[in-house]
Design a protein around this motif. Structure first.
Motif, PDB file in Angstrom:
ATOM      1  N   SER A  37      23.194  30.815  52.436  1.00 11.46           N
ATOM      2  CA  SER A  37      24.247  31.145  53.128  1.00 11.46           C
ATOM      3  C   SER A  37      25.307  30.332  52.780  1.00 11.46           C
ATOM      4  CB  SER A  37      24.515  31.507  54.494  1.00 11.46           C
ATOM      5  OG  SER A  37      25.596  31.619  55.051  1.00 11.46           O
ATOM      6  N   ARG A  39      27.885  29.868  54.617  1.00 14.70           N
ATOM      7  CA  ARG A  39      28.675  29.290  55.812  1.00 14.70           C
ATOM      8  C   ARG A  39      29.356  28.197  55.795  1.00 14.70           C
ATOM      9  NH1 ARG A  39      25.147  29.441  61.072  1.00 14.70           N
ATOM     10  NH2 ARG A  39      25.155  31.723  60.827  1.00 14.70           N
ATOM     11  N   ASP A  71      29.129  34.480  53.712  1.00 17.11           N
ATOM     12  CA  ASP A  71      29.419  34.556  54.890  1.00 17.11           C
ATOM     13  C   ASP A  71      30.562  35.335  55.495  1.00 17.11           C
ATOM     14  OD1 ASP A  71      27.904  33.880  57.699  1.00 17.11           O
ATOM     15  OD2 ASP A  71      29.941  32.772  57.754  1.00 17.11           O
ATOM     16  N   SER A 112      29.137  39.720  54.275  1.00 18.35           N
ATOM     17  CA  SER A 112      29.218  39.833  55.602  1.00 18.35           C
ATOM     18  C   SER A 112      30.642  41.049  55.936  1.00 18.35           C
ATOM     19  CB  SER A 112      29.810  38.659  56.249  1.00 18.35           C
ATOM     20  OG  SER A 112      30.069  38.698  57.557  1.00 18.35           O
ATOM     21  N   THR A 147      25.374  41.488  56.474  1.00 16.74           N
ATOM     22  CA  THR A 147      25.394  41.034  57.602  1.00 16.74           C
ATOM     23  C   THR A 147      26.570  41.643  58.675  1.00 16.74           C
ATOM     24  OG1 THR A 147      24.511  38.683  56.826  1.00 16.74           O
ATOM     25  CG2 THR A 147      25.601  38.730  59.034  1.00 16.74           C
ATOM     26  N   GLN A 277      21.262  26.756  54.783  1.00 16.95           N
ATOM     27  CA  GLN A 277      22.644  26.368  54.855  1.00 16.95           C
ATOM     28  C   GLN A 277      23.159  25.250  53.976  1.00 16.95           C
ATOM     29  OE1 GLN A 277      24.047  26.307  58.870  1.00 16.95           O
ATOM     30  NE2 GLN A 277      26.195  25.429  58.347  1.00 16.95           N
TER      31      GLN A 277
END
Length: 647
Positions: A37, A39, A71, A112, A147, A277
């Motif tokens: 991801s 993020r 993300d 996302s 997501t 992550q």
């Protein structure tokens, strides 16, 4: 010691080793997604950064790491002709080209979206009332994973409905529009929509359970709390719809390798998504690329492992696997190595510890000394195997259940620890067992009892007592002693500390062995300022100043090593004037495992109260400040004029 609120699950005391029925085998579910991801990149995400991460992830693709998930912050601020478009600065080649490039590498693309009117971050549009068009757009681009986040929901459009009812309207719209060919991850971080109750019915591939911290912090205590919350949702997971406790943290640097291995073990037992992550290039292969552990997570049965035993700090989880095997995890949540045991039932079993590959046999008993913060993961098979019997090798086992403090030794003084070898498996006799020891350079480790035994029958234990002496001048800290026996290695982590000298000593002039504080660090000879070290003021209680003492913020716990040579502790307890009349707390003194003094409840409007405690013979003394029963706001506690008297 924490109390695990899901201990009621111990009714599942045994998961039988039975083959899968043909019907169960036919119902093979979608596996929990694996990948990476963006993020950590936040709104600094770019096409180039994603492609770089994809190149690092590609070598892990054969193990199942295929999803590259952006993300947020990929959208342009506005739609074009009613359709979603990517941010042209961040993704100049477009999403279709990115998806095609990832597919060429054997990877898949995830994006996302928000179920509301706006994206969660980056300023792009949400998919509210555009679900069909947005789903068609993503499928046109070749997106494989969505997501779907719970942000900017227009609740006013749903009069009389609560958030769960609204979510049960909005999430299925997107799921149906995407179709079964796209992984659908329901992401409601605050848990307000209770997705575990209905996520499977909504055909969600995954649904988030992390409601304690969102998103998951890279820290051991938070990871454990999130795992505990996740376990409470176990009954709702499986069969192609999985509980998602959030991202795998390995490689980020906030935890030790042992703790990262524990997270990976617990996530695998929970059939959780294994989404990294950290930059895939930084994720340690020894943790994230173990194929046997991944196989437990990706098992076709898709079962969520259940807690079958817990003693507060010590947990046993079990889950059935396809083909009749089962996985069993022994997790030691505490700060000291502990022996954790479990009965596999009657029969003869092959047990393989998946992280080390060690194989043994047992007639039903499973026991191992598990290091602090560690988890061992076993694959258990009901078959007659020629491997040697399971051996439990303990180094410096705790004398009392729940003791999470390492044995403490003093420089130049001889202490004593033991090792114990047990023929736990009892499938054969162990012969010629010899225990050897090693330690840091300059340490003396000498056996006080025989180190060899000729035979060890099933269930028998062989104990060796060792005299251990750290050299004079050894710096305070923790050190490892290593022992070997019966082809195994056990490690004892011991602490080195020096007790107070004879007479009266201010505790603020001593080094504590450990300290926990609600806000900021514990301060010496000043109040607690809640932030950086040294930001306090002179210790002051109802106008009386004290030159010496400890300033903390309740709840607080400050421990000192006393070596059994001290007799009393005294201090003036009170709430510091820097918070005015606010604040409330109780002040305690603990000697080893028992409370020996309590101040009663004190508030910021009360003068200091003298506290004296008898600590005769205690090896460790703790000053504890408890919350006053309301909240922690303004609980600036002073242990003023804190003195210890020793012989």
């Amino acid at each position: 010691m924490r109390t695990f609120t899901a201990v009621a699950a111990t009714a599942l005391l045994a998961l039988p080793l039975v083959p899968l029925s043909s019907a169960a085998g036919a119902a093979e579910a979608v596996r929990p997604p694996m990948g990476w991801s963006s993020r950590t990149l936040g709104c600094a995400v770019t096409e180039a950064a994603v492609l770089k991460a994809a190149d690092a992830l590609a070598p892990l693709a054969p193990l199942g790491y295929r999803y590259v998930i952006i993300d947020d912050c990929w959208l342009a601020p506005q739609r074009s002709g009613g359709a979603l478009v990517p941010d042209p600065a961040r993704f100049p080649a477009g999403i279709a080209a990115l998806a095609a490039g990832l597919h060429a590498k054997g990877l898949k693309l995830g994006l996302s979206l928000s179920a509301g009117t706006k994206a969660c971050a980056g300023g792009g549009p949400g998919s509210y009332k555009n679900e069909a068009a947005d789903a068609a757009r993503l499928k046109e681009w070749g997106v494989d994973h969505v997501t779907y986040a719970w942000c900017n929901i227009p609740t006013a459009d749903f009069p009389g409905q609560n958030v769960q009812q609204i979510a049960q309207t909005l999430y299925p719209r997107m799921r149906e529009a995407l179709g079964d060919g796209v992984v659908f991850a329901m992401n409601n971080e605050d848990g307000s929509t209770v997705p575990w109750l209905w996520g499977k019915d909504a055909k969600a591939t995954t649904w988030r359970t992390n409601v304690y911290n969102r998103p998951i912090p890279d820290a051991y205590p938070n990871m454990v709390d999130i795992w505990e919350t996740n376990q409470l949702r176990a009954e709702y997971a499986g069969g192609g719809s999985y509980a998602d406790p959030d991202l795998v943290q390995a490689g980020r640097g906030g935890m030790t390798d042992t703790e990262y291995r524990t997270q990976f073990t617990l996530w695998a037992m929970g059939a959780a998504p294994l989404v990294l992550q950290a930059d895939p290039a930084a994720a340690p292969p020894a943790i994230v690329a173990d194929p046997d552990v991944i196989a437990v997570d990706q098992d076709e049965l898709g079962a969520h492992g259940r807690l079958v035993k817990s003693d507060g700090w010590y947990h046993v989880l079990a889950k059935p696997l396809a083909g009749g095997d089962r996985a069993v995890a022994l997790f030691n949540e505490s700060d000291r190595a502990a022996t954790i045991s479990w009965s596999l039932g009657s029969g003869r079993f092959r047990v393989e510890e998946l992280w080390t590959g060690a194989v043994a046999t047992t007639t039903g008993a499973l026991a191992a000394q598990v290091p602090a913060h560690a988890a061992l993961l076993y694959r258990v098979s009901a078959r007659n195997d020629s491997a040697p019997p399971l051996v439990t090798f303990e180094a410096d086992p705790a004398k009392v259940l729940g003791d999470d403090r390492p044995t403490t030794l003093e420089p130049g003084r001889t202490g004593e620890i033991v090792t114990r070898v047990t023929n736990t498996g009892a499938t054969a006799r162990l012969r010629d067992v010899e225990v050897t020891a090693s330690g840091p350079q300059g340490w003396k480790i000498a056996a006080r009892t025989p180190v060899r035994t000729g035979r060890l029958d099933g269930g028998d234990a062989f104990t060796v007592t060792w005299a251990v002496t750290p050299p004079e001048g050894t710096a305070p800290g923790t050190y490892e002693l290593a022992f070997e026996a019966a082809g195994q290695r056990a490690t004892a982590v011991v602490a080195v500390a020096t007790g107070p000298g004879a007479g009266r000593t201010y505790l603020s002039d001593l080094a504590w062995t450990r300290a926990a504080n609600h806000f900021g660090p514990v301060e010496k000879d000043m109040s607690n300022g809640e932030r950086a070290a040294g930001d306090g003021r002179p210790l002051t209680i109802e106008g009386v100043r004290f030159a010496k003492g400890l300033g903390a913020h309740a709840p607080a716990d400050i421990e000192f090593y006393t070596g059994g040579r001290c007799t009393s502790v005294s201090f003036q307890a009170g709430i510091d004037d820097e918070v005015g009349a606010a604040g409330s707390a109780g002040f305690e003194v603990w000697a080893d495992g028992g409370r020996v003094a309590y101040s009663g409840l004190l508030t910021g409007a009360m003068p200091a109260r003298a506290v004296t405690a008898d600590v005769t013979g205690a090896r460790h003394v703790r000053l504890v400040a408890t919350n006053g029963g309301d909240n922690a706001t303004s609980d600036h506690v002073d242990f003023a004029d804190a003195v210890i008297t020793c012989e």
